[in-house]
Every structure is written in structure tokens, then in C-alpha cells.
Design a protein around this motif. Structure first.
Motif, mmCIF file in Angstrom:
data_model
loop_
_atom_site.group_PDB
_atom_site.id
_atom_site.type_symbol
_atom_site.label_atom_id
_atom_site.label_comp_id
_atom_site.label_asym_id
_atom_site.label_seq_id
_atom_site.Cartn_x
_atom_site.Cartn_y
_atom_site.Cartn_z
ATOM 1 N N UNK A 1 21.718 -11.718 21.642
ATOM 2 C CA UNK A 1 21.695 -11.362 20.226
ATOM 3 C C UNK A 1 22.689 -12.209 19.452
ATOM 4 N N UNK A 2 23.880 -12.429 20.035
ATOM 5 C CA UNK A 2 24.862 -13.286 19.376
ATOM 6 C C UNK A 2 24.362 -14.729 19.293
ATOM 7 N N UNK A 3 23.703 -15.188 20.333
ATOM 8 C CA UNK A 3 23.161 -16.551 20.321
ATOM 9 C C UNK A 3 22.081 -16.685 19.255
ATOM 10 N N UNK A 4 21.242 -15.654 19.166
ATOM 11 C CA UNK A 4 20.201 -15.688 18.145
ATOM 12 C C UNK A 4 20.814 -15.672 16.745
ATOM 13 N N UNK A 5 21.845 -14.859 16.572
ATOM 14 C CA UNK A 5 22.499 -14.790 15.269
ATOM 15 C C UNK A 5 23.180 -16.119 14.935
ATOM 16 N N UNK A 6 23.824 -16.715 15.942
ATOM 17 C CA UNK A 6 24.491 -18.000 15.730
ATOM 18 C C UNK A 6 23.460 -19.075 15.363
ATOM 19 N N UNK A 7 22.340 -19.093 16.073
ATOM 20 C CA UNK A 7 21.289 -20.063 15.785
ATOM 21 C C UNK A 7 20.729 -19.842 14.375
ATOM 22 N N UNK B 1 20.403 -21.521 8.781
ATOM 23 C CA UNK B 1 20.605 -21.224 7.363
ATOM 24 C C UNK B 1 21.544 -22.242 6.730
ATOM 25 N N UNK B 2 22.629 -22.593 7.446
ATOM 26 C CA UNK B 2 23.572 -23.582 6.928
ATOM 27 C C UNK B 2 22.874 -24.926 6.718
ATOM 28 N N UNK C 1 19.689 -25.500 6.342
ATOM 29 C CA UNK C 1 18.719 -25.358 5.261
ATOM 30 C C UNK C 1 19.412 -25.414 3.893
ATOM 31 N N UNK C 2 20.521 -24.681 3.754
ATOM 32 C CA UNK C 2 21.256 -24.683 2.478
ATOM 33 C C UNK C 2 21.831 -26.059 2.174
ATOM 34 N N UNK C 3 22.361 -26.726 3.212
ATOM 35 C CA UNK C 3 22.935 -28.055 3.027
ATOM 36 C C UNK C 3 21.841 -29.045 2.604
ATOM 37 N N UNK C 4 20.685 -28.976 3.248
ATOM 38 C CA UNK C 4 19.571 -29.847 2.867
ATOM 39 C C UNK C 4 19.121 -29.566 1.439
ATOM 40 N N UNK C 5 19.094 -28.297 1.068
ATOM 41 C CA UNK C 5 18.703 -27.938 -0.296
ATOM 42 C C UNK C 5 19.691 -28.518 -1.310
ATOM 43 N N UNK C 6 20.992 -28.490 -0.991
ATOM 44 C CA UNK C 6 22.005 -29.094 -1.877
ATOM 45 C C UNK C 6 21.787 -30.590 -2.005
ATOM 46 N N UNK C 7 21.541 -31.255 -0.867
ATOM 47 C CA UNK C 7 21.327 -32.699 -0.901
ATOM 48 C C UNK C 7 20.085 -33.058 -1.712
ATOM 49 N N UNK C 8 19.027 -32.298 -1.545
ATOM 50 C CA UNK C 8 17.797 -32.561 -2.302
ATOM 51 C C UNK C 8 18.037 -32.352 -3.788
ATOM 52 N N UNK C 9 18.769 -31.301 -4.128
ATOM 53 C CA UNK C 9 19.090 -31.040 -5.535
ATOM 54 C C UNK C 9 19.922 -32.181 -6.120
ATOM 55 N N UNK C 10 20.904 -32.643 -5.351
ATOM 56 C CA UNK C 10 21.763 -33.746 -5.804
ATOM 57 C C UNK C 10 20.934 -35.024 -5.998
ATOM 58 N N UNK C 11 20.054 -35.310 -5.053
ATOM 59 C CA UNK C 11 19.214 -36.500 -5.165
ATOM 60 C C UNK C 11 18.270 -36.409 -6.364
ATOM 61 N N UNK C 12 17.741 -35.231 -6.624
ATOM 62 C CA UNK C 12 16.861 -35.060 -7.785
ATOM 63 C C UNK C 12 17.620 -35.298 -9.085
#
Length: 121
Positions: A26-32, A37-38, A40-51
């Protein structure tokens, strides 16, 4: 029926697995999930910055294109002779100034000669 369902669930779980293994899993699943999520959020920030950068560059290009169009419209229109490289009155290069001075001197010399001829007669 509930009894048979709960007993079948219990039977499908191997006896070798302990509660510690389930909690680690369960901890491994939560960590994954947290890592996903991190990322995904980081990619979303980069895409927003590039746009935003792309929008800024598009705006800069539009402004530059408008300035270029204005400069082209404001530029004097060249006649076909000017386009071929001939000099005109509104172009004042060193060579054309020298030509104008030589021409002026030529006409002054001719006027002098005519005056001298008139004085002789």
C-alpha cells in the motif's frame, strides 16, 4: 451467502502473505501515485510555461511584422531607373555629389567662355 463470499475471499489469499506485506504494498502504491502526480503536475507546468513563451513569441513576431509592413509602406517608391541602380535627385551619394560639382564647374566654364567671346566682339 455472505459467509460463502467471505470464506472464498479468505481462501484466495495465500497464507504466506502477512499484514506487513500488504501495508508495504500500500505504501509502494501510494508512493508511486505521489510520484506520478508530481510528474504530471511538473509536466503540466512545463507545458503551461511553453505555451506562454509561444504566445509571447507570436506576439513579438506580429509586432515585428507590423513594424516591417509600416516601414515598407513608408519607404519611398523606386522608379525602374532607380531600381537598376541609377542615381536620382533624392539620393545623395558621394559619387553623385562629385558628378554634380563637376557638371556645375563645366557650365560655369562655358559661361565664362561665352562672356569672354562677347567681350571680344
Amino acid at each position: 451467502m455472505l459467509r460463502s463470499l467471505s470464506s472464498s475471499v479468505t481462501r484466495n489469499i495465500p497464507a504466506t502473505r502477512s499484514a506487513a506485506m500488504y501495508s508495504t504494498s500500500a505504501f509502494q502504491k501510494r508512493e508511486a501515485a505521489a510520484e506520478d502526480k508530481f510528474v504530471h503536475d511538473h509536466d503540466a507546468e512545463l507545458i503551461s510555461k511553453l505555451r506562454k513563451e509561444l504566445a509571447l513569441k507570436n506576439t513579438e513576431q506580429a509586432v515585428a511584422a507590423a513594424a516591417l509592413d509600416a516601414a515598407i509602406d513608408a519607404a519611398p517608391k523606386l522608379s525602374p531607373i532607380d531600381a537598376l541602380g541609377a542615381t536620382s535627385a533624392h539620393h545623395s551619394t558621394g559619387f553623385s555629389k562629385k558628378e554634380a560639382a563637376a557638371e556645375e564647374q563645366y557650365f560655369r566654364n562655358q559661361d565664362k567662355e561665352k562672356l569672354e567671346k562677347l567681350k571680344k566682339h
